[in-house]
Enzyme design. Structure first.
Site, PDB file in Angstrom:
ATOM      1  CD  GLN A 193     -21.176  18.468   2.170  1.00  0.00           C
ATOM      2  OE1 GLN A 193     -21.969  18.820   3.028  1.00  0.00           O
ATOM      3  NE2 GLN A 193     -21.509  17.659   1.189  1.00  0.00           N
TER       4      GLN A 193
ATOM      5  N   GLY B  36     -14.899  15.952   0.587  1.00  0.00           N
ATOM      6  CA  GLY B  36     -14.934  15.525   1.975  1.00  0.00           C
ATOM      7  C   GLY B  36     -15.706  16.465   2.873  1.00  0.00           C
ATOM      8  CE  LYS B  37     -21.194  15.221   4.045  1.00  0.00           C
ATOM      9  NZ  LYS B  37     -22.371  14.500   4.576  1.00  0.00           N
TER      10      LYS B  37
ATOM     11  CG  ASP C 100      -4.382  27.805   0.642  1.00  0.00           C
ATOM     12  OD1 ASP C 100      -4.650  28.691  -0.184  1.00  0.00           O
ATOM     13  OD2 ASP C 100      -5.208  26.974   1.029  1.00  0.00           O
TER      14      ASP C 100
ATOM     15  N   GLY D 206     -40.212  31.959  37.697  1.00  0.00           N
ATOM     16  CA  GLY D 206     -40.477  33.390  37.660  1.00  0.00           C
ATOM     17  C   GLY D 206     -41.199  33.762  36.380  1.00  0.00           C
TER      18      GLY D 206
ATOM     19  CB  SER E 110     -43.063  42.198  30.501  1.00  0.00           C
ATOM     20  OG  SER E 110     -43.163  42.915  31.707  1.00  0.00           O
TER      21      SER E 110
ATOM     22  CG  ASP F 116     -33.575  44.116  34.436  1.00  0.00           C
ATOM     23  OD1 ASP F 116     -34.003  44.946  35.264  1.00  0.00           O
ATOM     24  OD2 ASP F 116     -34.182  43.079  34.147  1.00  0.00           O
TER      25      ASP F 116
END
Length: 745
Positions: free
Chosen positions: A81, A85-86, A198, A433, A436, A543
């Site tokens: 933003q 504008g956005k 730019d 499943g 822990s 793992d």
């Protein structure tokens, strides 16, 4: 050369530049710096911005194609933003590209000054002309009474500024990749007679693979030829060339000065010329000597000196990009491969499924997307933007996309906000499943009725942030489980993934009365290739037990194998918490860090060896059954003894036994890597392996119990690291610091 030591917030640091006559040297923040004698350009006083005459608009809408309008786009998220504008993430609802995601830049005409209005029109005109692999593509442009709309590529990787300041340590080799792609993009613009003007990190986006895309052309100016000069005062002041600052007129050579500033910043984390305010910065650009960090390579220093010439005619690149490409800094770049996007980027952004916005600022993405009507502009505003509408000519041919239906629309990942709670989107079903720290359940998406799996993690017991980031970054690999959604209700985190309907790999194998070496080789190839991919990216699973390797579907083909559960996985990071690129790892990481990483990787291979052994033998190497004690199992593992004779082994090839013995080697340093597995003849010549299937006794429940007992024993033996809360990490602390304001919207 050792790269610059990372600071807590390298983008906000100022570099002291030594003044006075002649070359001098000293230290800045403990780093050796040498003043570079720089030629004097024509200095002039700095002026305030005045009225600038921009070039007239000459482009018009392309005829013969369907025009777009706001109603054709579904608003999904706010990406950014600005003052007028956005930028939204949107999904096209109709046409041949229905379902395609775009970034929609919406500008309010009433909020735009005349200068900004012309720049917006100019951005649209430039994007229409540009077609390049490293420049963002414009697909549609249109207007309503109060607003202007640009529909652009949606780049999931976010901007380079975000990546550099928050997550990653780059080496010179890494920076070279980005600079080389950027040089090709700038050259393409220059050949079209366009000065970019730019250039800054915020305007360099990354796609999901990690290639750059240059964006934001609001300050670019088209010129007729190289002799034509522009005189307007524009761009971000720290990146301005001297001729832009003194307004004596500038050409495409100004972009190469900005290119040098960007290179300096990417290599050091600081800006070469930065005063306490705008005027002091501009005076430094015009007059100050350059403090050259001595840790940079000779080639990098040479390129910077040749880019920081105050006389634009003497600046490298003033005669075209070939001057840049011939410099020794780029000696090992294959420019043809680079243009074809065949060179692997040093960093893959953490972007999961197509509509993820993980790499964008949560300050914006947490907002509810809303495109307000906008006040009508002045009476002559529509005339100013006459010819603004545009449709890409190749839109129908480029997208062969199935029209969007309710069945293939999934909710947006809730990484950065709680726009929806898990229970509002999914219905929980039975357990799959239990662990822990988490429980895994089947769930059903309320809208589409599609089945998924959800891993529910108790945040008080485990920090899930690393697991989420790894899945975001690497979950698009065909053999890694895909993350679909993430929800956080404060106490629990919900990770929604594909449901593995084919079940565990080992279960499927053990249920088969017969199993051939060729089948085993196909499976080991797919898993090893996936593990090699992770290890090359600095990720260790830690793992990799059989219960975490599953089939996506009932076909049980090798291609449907997925590696799952990255709860213990780790990415290689520096002491400050920043991710390390593979190049950084190879050159600069402390030996003890690499040893730990190598040990973890070797553990992954050992786990694959246990699975491989069980596939071939029909029983596990270190446990005889579920009733073996942890002490008995650990003793056998510690002795490193396992049988490769008798039973099925009498019918197994010597190649399989050789590979297996290297995968289960006691010494982690001598154990095969995933890359070595893939190069072993038993894998490379797997099409020649016997396809006959030795019969086995049906003792699957015993084998499964023995496997569980093996990994249970290892868990008892091995201390599992306790992860600190993510807020305690230096990375999180840096992210909480005040952000630098972007002007790139």
């Amino acid at each position: 050369m050792l790269p610059f030591a990372p600071q807590d917030e390298p983008w906000d640091r100022e570099m002291e530049v030594f003044s006075g006559g002649g070359a001098s040297s000293g230290e800045v923040n403990g780093l050796k710096m040498v003043d570079e004698p720089m030629e004097e350009g024509e200095a002039d006083s700095c002026h305030d911005e005045g009225v600038v005459k921009e070039i007239p608009i000459t482009h018009h809408v392309k005829e013969g194609y369907e025009k777009a309008d706001p109603a054709q786009f579904e608003l999904l998220k706010v990406l950014g933003q600005g003052s007028f504008g956005k930028v939204f993430l949107v999904r096209k609802k109709t046409g041949p590209d229905a379902g395609q995601l775009y970034a929609m830049k919406v500008l309010k005409k009433a909020s735009l000054k005349v200068r900004d209005r012309v720049r917006t029109k100019m951005e649209r005109d430039i994007l229409v002309e540009v077609n390049h692999p490293f420049i963002v593509k414009l697909h549609y442009a249109f207007q309503t009474e109060g607003k202007l709309y640009l529909i652009l590529d949606f780049l999931r990787g976010g901007d380079v500024f975000t990546r550099l300041s928050k997550e990653v340590l780059f080496t010179e080799e890494d920076v070279k990749f980005y600079l080389a792609e950027l040089a090709l993009a700038l050259d393409h613009l220059h050949q079209l007679g366009i000065v970019y003007r730019d250039l800054k990190p915020e305007n360099i986006l990354l796609d999901e693979i990690g290639h750059i895309k240059l964006t934001d052309f609001g300050l670019s100016k088209e010129s007729v030829d190289q002799e034509k000069k522009a005189y307007s005062f524009c761009g971000t002041v720290e990146y301005m060339a001297p001729e832009v600052v003194n307004r004596r007129g500038h050409s495409q050579s100004a972009d190469w000065w900005s290119y040098g500033v960007l290179m300096f910043e990417m290599l050091t984390g600081t800006l070469p010329f930065q005063g306490k305010d705008r005027n002091e910065t501009m005076n430094m650009i015009l007059k100050a000597k350059l403090g050259m960090p001595q840790f940079l390579s000779a080639e990098a220093q040479s390129l910077l000196r040749m880019l920081f010439k105050r006389n634009p005619a003497n600046r490298l690149g003033s005669e075209g990009v070939e001057e840049i490409k011939r410099h020794l800094f780029f000696a090992n770049i294959d420019w043809d491969k680079l243009y074809k996007r065949e060179v692997q980027p040093p960093f893959k952004p953490a972007s999961g499924k197509p509509d993820d916005t993980f790499c964008f600022d949560p300050e914006f993405t947490a907002k509810t997307p809303k495109d307000s009507p906008g006040l009508p502009a002045s009476a002559n505003a529509h005339q100013l933007f006459k010819g603004f509408s545009f449709v890409a000519t190749s839109i129908a041919e480029e997208y062969k996309i199935t029209p969007i239906t309710s069945a293939n629309v999934l909710p947006i990942v809730q990484i950065n906000g709680n726009a929806a709670q898990f229970g509002e989107v999914y219905e929980l079903k039975e357990d799959i499943g239990v662990g822990s720290y988490s429980v895994c359940k089947r769930c059903i998406h309320a809208t589409t009725n599609m089945e998924f799996a959800v891993k529910i993690i108790d945040k008080s017991k485990r920090d899930p942030s690393e697991e989420i980031e790894i899945l975001m970054r690497y979950g698009q690999h065909p053999n890694i489980i895909t993350l679909k959604d993430v929800f956080d209700d404060g106490r629990y985190v919900y990770l929604v993934t594909d449901l593995m309907k084919g079940g565990e790999l080992l279960d499927r194998i053990l249920k088969q009365k017969c199993f051939s070496e060729r089948e085993a080789s196909d499976i080991l190839y797919v898993i090893s290739k996936t593990v090699d991919y992770l290890h090359c990216q600095g990720v260790v699973h830690r793992d990799l037990k059989p219960s975490n390797i599953l089939y996506m579907d009932e076909s049980a083909s090798a291609d449907s194998i997925r590696i799952c559960d990255f709860g213990f996985a780790k990415q290689l990071r520096g002491e400050n918490g920043l991710l390390l690129t593979p190049c950084y790892t190879a050159n600069f990481v402390a030996p003890e860090v690499l040893m730990q990483q190598g040990y973890d990787a070797a553990c992954d291979i050992w786990s694959l060896g246990v699975l491989f052994y069980t596939m071939l033998a029909g029983y596990t190497p270190f446990a005889n059954g579920p009733n073996d004690t942890p002490e008995e199992i650990l003793l056998r593992i510690g002795n490193g003894k396992f049988s490769l004779s008798g039973g099925n082994w009498d019918n197994i090839s010597d190649g399989a036994k050789d590979l297996l013995s290297h995968m289960l080697h006691m010494d982690p340093h001598q154990r095969y890597t995933a890359e070595q597995i893939l190069k072993h003849s038993w894998i490379t010549h797997r099409d020649q392996l016997p396809n006959d299937q030795p019969k086995r006794n049906d003792v699957s429940h015993v084998v499964k119990g023995a496997m569980v007992a093996t990994y249970s024993a290892l868990t008892h033996k091995t201390f599992q690291p306790v992860l600190e809360p993510v807020a305690a990490s230096s990375l999180a602390q840096r992210r909480s610091m005040k952000k630098r304001t972007s002007t790139g919207l």
